[in-house]
Motif scaffolding. Structure first.
Motif, PDB file in Angstrom:
ATOM      1  N   LEU A  63       5.008 -58.592  28.166  1.00 19.34           N
ATOM      2  CA  LEU A  63       4.149 -57.745  27.332  1.00 19.34           C
ATOM      3  C   LEU A  63       4.473 -56.289  27.623  1.00 19.34           C
ATOM      4  CD1 LEU A  63       1.569 -57.174  25.546  1.00 19.34           C
ATOM      5  CD2 LEU A  63       0.267 -57.281  27.694  1.00 19.34           C
ATOM      6  N   LEU A  64       4.550 -55.482  26.555  1.00 19.38           N
ATOM      7  CA  LEU A  64       4.726 -54.033  26.687  1.00 19.38           C
ATOM      8  C   LEU A  64       3.434 -53.339  26.263  1.00 19.38           C
ATOM      9  CD1 LEU A  64       8.229 -53.588  24.993  1.00 19.38           C
ATOM     10  CD2 LEU A  64       7.741 -53.900  27.433  1.00 19.38           C
ATOM     11  N   VAL A  65       2.952 -52.408  27.076  1.00 19.16           N
ATOM     12  CA  VAL A  65       1.746 -51.636  26.766  1.00 19.16           C
ATOM     13  C   VAL A  65       2.133 -50.160  26.772  1.00 19.16           C
ATOM     14  CG1 VAL A  65      -0.645 -51.127  27.364  1.00 19.16           C
ATOM     15  CG2 VAL A  65       0.316 -53.390  27.884  1.00 19.16           C
ATOM     16  N   ALA A  66       2.088 -49.539  25.580  1.00 17.16           N
ATOM     17  CA  ALA A  66       2.593 -48.170  25.420  1.00 17.16           C
ATOM     18  C   ALA A  66       1.494 -47.111  25.505  1.00 17.16           C
ATOM     19  CB  ALA A  66       3.357 -48.046  24.099  1.00 17.16           C
ATOM     20  N   GLY A  67       0.656 -47.201  26.543  1.00 13.90           N
ATOM     21  CA  GLY A  67      -0.282 -46.125  26.836  1.00 13.90           C
ATOM     22  C   GLY A  67      -1.648 -46.220  26.205  1.00 13.90           C
ATOM     23  N   GLY A 102      -0.709 -43.010  28.959  1.00 10.51           N
ATOM     24  CA  GLY A 102      -0.675 -41.984  27.926  1.00 10.51           C
ATOM     25  C   GLY A 102      -1.637 -40.842  28.203  1.00 10.51           C
ATOM     26  N   ASN A 103      -1.960 -40.094  27.151  1.00  9.32           N
ATOM     27  CA  ASN A 103      -2.806 -38.920  27.338  1.00  9.32           C
ATOM     28  C   ASN A 103      -4.265 -39.268  27.639  1.00  9.32           C
ATOM     29  OD1 ASN A 103      -2.467 -39.575  24.320  1.00  9.32           O
ATOM     30  ND2 ASN A 103      -4.317 -38.302  24.282  1.00  9.32           N
ATOM     31  N   HIS A 104      -4.724 -40.458  27.210  1.00  5.70           N
ATOM     32  CA  HIS A 104      -6.105 -40.852  27.498  1.00  5.70           C
ATOM     33  C   HIS A 104      -6.249 -41.585  28.828  1.00  5.70           C
ATOM     34  CE1 HIS A 104      -8.440 -39.687  23.967  1.00  5.70           C
ATOM     35  NE2 HIS A 104      -7.365 -39.958  23.237  1.00  5.70           N
ATOM     36  N   ASP A 105      -5.159 -42.055  29.406  1.00  6.60           N
ATOM     37  CA  ASP A 105      -5.237 -42.763  30.692  1.00  6.60           C
ATOM     38  C   ASP A 105      -4.094 -42.355  31.612  1.00  6.60           C
ATOM     39  OD1 ASP A 105      -3.162 -44.013  29.295  1.00  6.60           O
ATOM     40  OD2 ASP A 105      -3.588 -45.988  30.140  1.00  6.60           O
ATOM     41  N   SER A 148       5.522 -42.651  32.269  1.00  6.70           N
ATOM     42  CA  SER A 148       4.090 -42.441  32.048  1.00  6.70           C
ATOM     43  C   SER A 148       3.746 -40.962  31.977  1.00  6.70           C
ATOM     44  CB  SER A 148       3.295 -43.093  33.193  1.00  6.70           C
ATOM     45  OG  SER A 148       3.367 -44.493  33.168  1.00  6.70           O
ATOM     46  N   PHE A 149       2.505 -40.681  31.562  1.00  8.45           N
ATOM     47  CA  PHE A 149       1.947 -39.337  31.607  1.00  8.45           C
ATOM     48  C   PHE A 149       1.352 -39.120  33.001  1.00  8.45           C
ATOM     49  CE2 PHE A 149       0.934 -37.759  27.069  1.00  8.45           C
ATOM     50  CZ  PHE A 149       2.093 -38.309  26.569  1.00  8.45           C
ATOM     51  N   ALA A 150       1.637 -37.967  33.600  1.00  6.73           N
ATOM     52  CA  ALA A 150       1.018 -37.623  34.882  1.00  6.73           C
ATOM     53  C   ALA A 150      -0.394 -37.100  34.661  1.00  6.73           C
ATOM     54  CB  ALA A 150       1.861 -36.577  35.614  1.00  6.73           C
ATOM     55  N   CYS A 200      19.659 -42.151  22.587  1.00  7.67           N
ATOM     56  CA  CYS A 200      19.697 -42.896  23.848  1.00  7.67           C
ATOM     57  C   CYS A 200      20.495 -44.194  23.724  1.00  7.67           C
ATOM     58  CB  CYS A 200      18.285 -43.221  24.323  1.00  7.67           C
ATOM     59  SG  CYS A 200      17.342 -41.763  24.847  1.00  7.67           S
ATOM     60  N   GLY A 201      20.669 -44.681  22.480  1.00  7.47           N
ATOM     61  CA  GLY A 201      21.455 -45.888  22.279  1.00  7.47           C
ATOM     62  C   GLY A 201      20.705 -47.177  22.543  1.00  7.47           C
ATOM     63  N   TYR A 202      19.365 -47.149  22.525  1.00  4.36           N
ATOM     64  CA  TYR A 202      18.569 -48.347  22.801  1.00  4.36           C
ATOM     65  C   TYR A 202      18.463 -49.222  21.554  1.00  4.36           C
ATOM     66  CZ  TYR A 202      16.976 -45.627  26.899  1.00  4.36           C
ATOM     67  OH  TYR A 202      16.915 -44.887  28.047  1.00  4.36           O
ATOM     68  N   ASP A 203      17.933 -50.419  21.752  1.00  6.02           N
ATOM     69  CA  ASP A 203      17.765 -51.362  20.636  1.00  6.02           C
ATOM     70  C   ASP A 203      16.372 -51.300  20.015  1.00  6.02           C
ATOM     71  OD1 ASP A 203      20.345 -52.959  20.792  1.00  6.02           O
ATOM     72  OD2 ASP A 203      19.618 -53.157  22.849  1.00  6.02           O
ATOM     73  N   TYR A 204      15.367 -50.990  20.827  1.00  6.42           N
ATOM     74  CA  TYR A 204      13.975 -51.002  20.346  1.00  6.42           C
ATOM     75  C   TYR A 204      13.205 -49.928  21.112  1.00  6.42           C
ATOM     76  CZ  TYR A 204       9.409 -53.045  18.958  1.00  6.42           C
ATOM     77  OH  TYR A 204       8.139 -53.257  18.432  1.00  6.42           O
ATOM     78  N   TRP A 205      12.436 -49.144  20.367  1.00  7.53           N
ATOM     79  CA  TRP A 205      11.511 -48.199  20.982  1.00  7.53           C
ATOM     80  C   TRP A 205      10.094 -48.692  20.739  1.00  7.53           C
ATOM     81  CZ3 TRP A 205      11.967 -44.223  24.313  1.00  7.53           C
ATOM     82  CH2 TRP A 205      13.246 -43.688  24.513  1.00  7.53           C
ATOM     83  N   ALA A 206       9.382 -49.004  21.826  1.00 11.66           N
ATOM     84  CA  ALA A 206       7.986 -49.447  21.747  1.00 11.66           C
ATOM     85  C   ALA A 206       7.101 -48.236  22.026  1.00 11.66           C
ATOM     86  CB  ALA A 206       7.728 -50.547  22.770  1.00 11.66           C
ATOM     87  N   LEU A 207       6.485 -47.716  20.968  1.00 11.39           N
ATOM     88  CA  LEU A 207       5.762 -46.445  21.062  1.00 11.39           C
ATOM     89  C   LEU A 207       4.250 -46.639  20.997  1.00 11.39           C
ATOM     90  CD1 LEU A 207       7.944 -44.232  18.677  1.00 11.39           C
ATOM     91  CD2 LEU A 207       8.252 -44.658  21.140  1.00 11.39           C
ATOM     92  N   GLY A 208       3.551 -45.669  21.568  1.00 12.23           N
ATOM     93  CA  GLY A 208       2.105 -45.575  21.456  1.00 12.23           C
ATOM     94  C   GLY A 208       1.699 -44.160  21.129  1.00 12.23           C
ATOM     95  N   HIS A 209       0.441 -43.968  20.767  1.00 13.39           N
ATOM     96  CA  HIS A 209      -0.214 -42.686  20.475  1.00 13.39           C
ATOM     97  C   HIS A 209      -0.692 -42.612  19.029  1.00 13.39           C
ATOM     98  CE1 HIS A 209      -1.695 -38.691  20.887  1.00 13.39           C
ATOM     99  NE2 HIS A 209      -0.743 -38.111  20.173  1.00 13.39           N
TER     100      HIS A 209
END
Length: 430
Positions: A63-67, A102-105, A148-150, A200-209
């Motif tokens: 599972l991927l969780v994007a923030g 992300g920005n909320h956590d 992650s977001f600091a 970046c040459g990746y296959d998939y970007w899993a984004l949040g926000h």
């Protein structure tokens, strides 16, 4: 780096989610009973359980969780514990979880006393990390790069810091909470461009926000916002869920939208043209709403828009008809397998008046039409009236709305025109 078509892949599956906002406030409904209010309050937790159930049912690899797991401003310990419980269930079923904040956590908002289970990997906020996910035999399935977001307010372009894909990496995924292209309605945290991601040459970007489920690119690479898995108000209407991604042995990718929301927010327009009896109109509304819930196959929270020319216009607008219909639908919701809850009813009906004839008149009726046309078409008129109307929004409605857009402004002007024409043409009787 060899092109993706020359890289050998092993088939695998994963789920991409983001913006869980566990425990965040879901808009309450007027007149809602205790059960409905409790269901809405727990809706985000229900969506998280659906995501975990999906991962287990489909036996995904990770599972991927994007923030934005939860809203740190609320200091919600329950949300953190519920998140941990879901991850623990995944671990009991041999499923890994990869998480960015992300920005909320952000990193500095999580309780140090709540340790995440061993199957959960949380990416650093100092620099991007790359993890190779392997199957039970130790064979590499995917390379996952994340950061992650600091803190809550990250204005740097984090995508520029991600490493170029290396030749030996298997199917490669970028995991990031960010704002691509300055998405409207969202703070530009970790802003970047599509080109920043592609390079970046990746296959998939899993984004949040971004809460609206959005596919920015459907291949080479896939660039996907999962959206939030549960809508929370009328600003988050329509299907909400997560993405189930299947990667074939040839690198072919299938991305499936999976609904996870227990309540679907929806705007529903009903044409009431020709309606002459308020009781019959109520019955027609009920039939429409029951049909909508049945078609959606889930509980619906709806904003009703009544439109069309009707002799009931004045009764709806000036004699309490809308309020009466709202009360009736709250007291006795439309029957059906799936509940329908009215958020509110907006009346955009118009009186049965020949507007062209009224506009041609040299009296108050004609002047009303001319002034409303001028208010919509003239920049000076629009600016002056928007300022007046916006002040009302800021005073009374700022908790519920982000502002007055052009469509709402035009609708207010036409509704005001219709009310005046109706009142004056009927002698202004109360």
């Amino acid at each position: 780096m060899p092109p993706p078509s020359q890289i050998a892949f092993r088939p695998f599956r994963f789920v991409h989610t983001a913006d869980l906002h566990l425990g965040s406030r879901v808009m309450s409904l007027p007149g809602a009973d205790q059960k409905i209010s409790a269901d809405l309050a727990d809706a985000t937790y229900g969506a998280w359980r659906e995501i975990i159930d999906l991962c287990i049912r489909e036996a995904v690899d990770f599972l991927l969780v994007a923030g934005d797991v939860y809203d740190s401003a609320d200091k919600n310990i329950r949300a953190q514990l519920q998140f941990k419980e879901g991850l623990k269930r995944l671990g009991e079923n041999g499923i890994a979880a990869y998480i960015v904040r992300g920005n909320h956590d952000p990193d500095d908002a999580w309780s140090r006393s709540i340790a995440m289970p061993e199957n959960a990997f949380i990416f650093s906020s100092k620099e991007p990390e790359v993890v190779i996910h392997r199957d039970q035999e130790g064979r590499p399935l995917a390379a996952i790069a994340g950061m992650s977001f600091a803190t809550a307010y990250i204005r740097d372009n984090l995508a520029e810091q991600f490493p170029q894909r290396e030749e030996e990496w298997p199917y490669t995924i970028g995991l990031l909470h960010c704002s691509v292209g300055g998405a409207r309605g969202h703070e530009p945290y970790a802003p970047c461009s599509i080109q920043d991601l592609r390079q970046c040459g990746y296959d998939y970007w899993a984004l949040g926000h971004i809460h609206q489920p959005t596919v920015l690119d459907s291949g080479d690479p896939h660039i996907v916002y999962a959206g939030n898995p549960q809508g929370r108000d009328m600003g988050e209407t329509g299907e909400r869920g997560c993405r189930l991604v299947t990667v074939g042995a040839d690198g072919a990718v299938e991305v499936e939208d999976v609904r996870t929301c227990g309540h679907l927010w929806k705007e529903i327009e009903i044409d009431v043209s020709g309606s002459e009896d308020l009781g019959i109109l109520e019955e027609e509304i009920r039939r429409n709403l029951a049909m909508v819930s049945e078609e959606e196959g889930v509980s619906v929270v709806g904003r009703l828009i009544l439109a069309g020319a009707t002799t009931l216009h004045r009764e709806l607008v000036a004699k309490g008809g809308i309020a009466a219909l709202e009360d009736r639908l709250i007291e006795d919701p439309p029957a059906g397998r799936y509940p329908f809850y009215p958020e509110r009813i907006v009346c955009r009906t118009v009186p049965v008046i020949d507007r062209d004839a009224a506009l041609a008149r040299d009296d108050i009726l004609g002047e009303i039409c001319r002034q409303s046309d001028l208010a919509i078409s003239s920049e000076d008129g629009r600016s002056r009236l928007r300022e007046e109307i916006s002040s009302l929004y800021q005073s009374y409605a700022q908790v519920y709305t982000s502002g007055l857009d052009d469509e709402e402004f035009d609708a207010i002007i036409r509704e005001a025109e219709g009310l005046l024409l109706s009142q004056l043409s009927e002698g202004g009787e109360e």
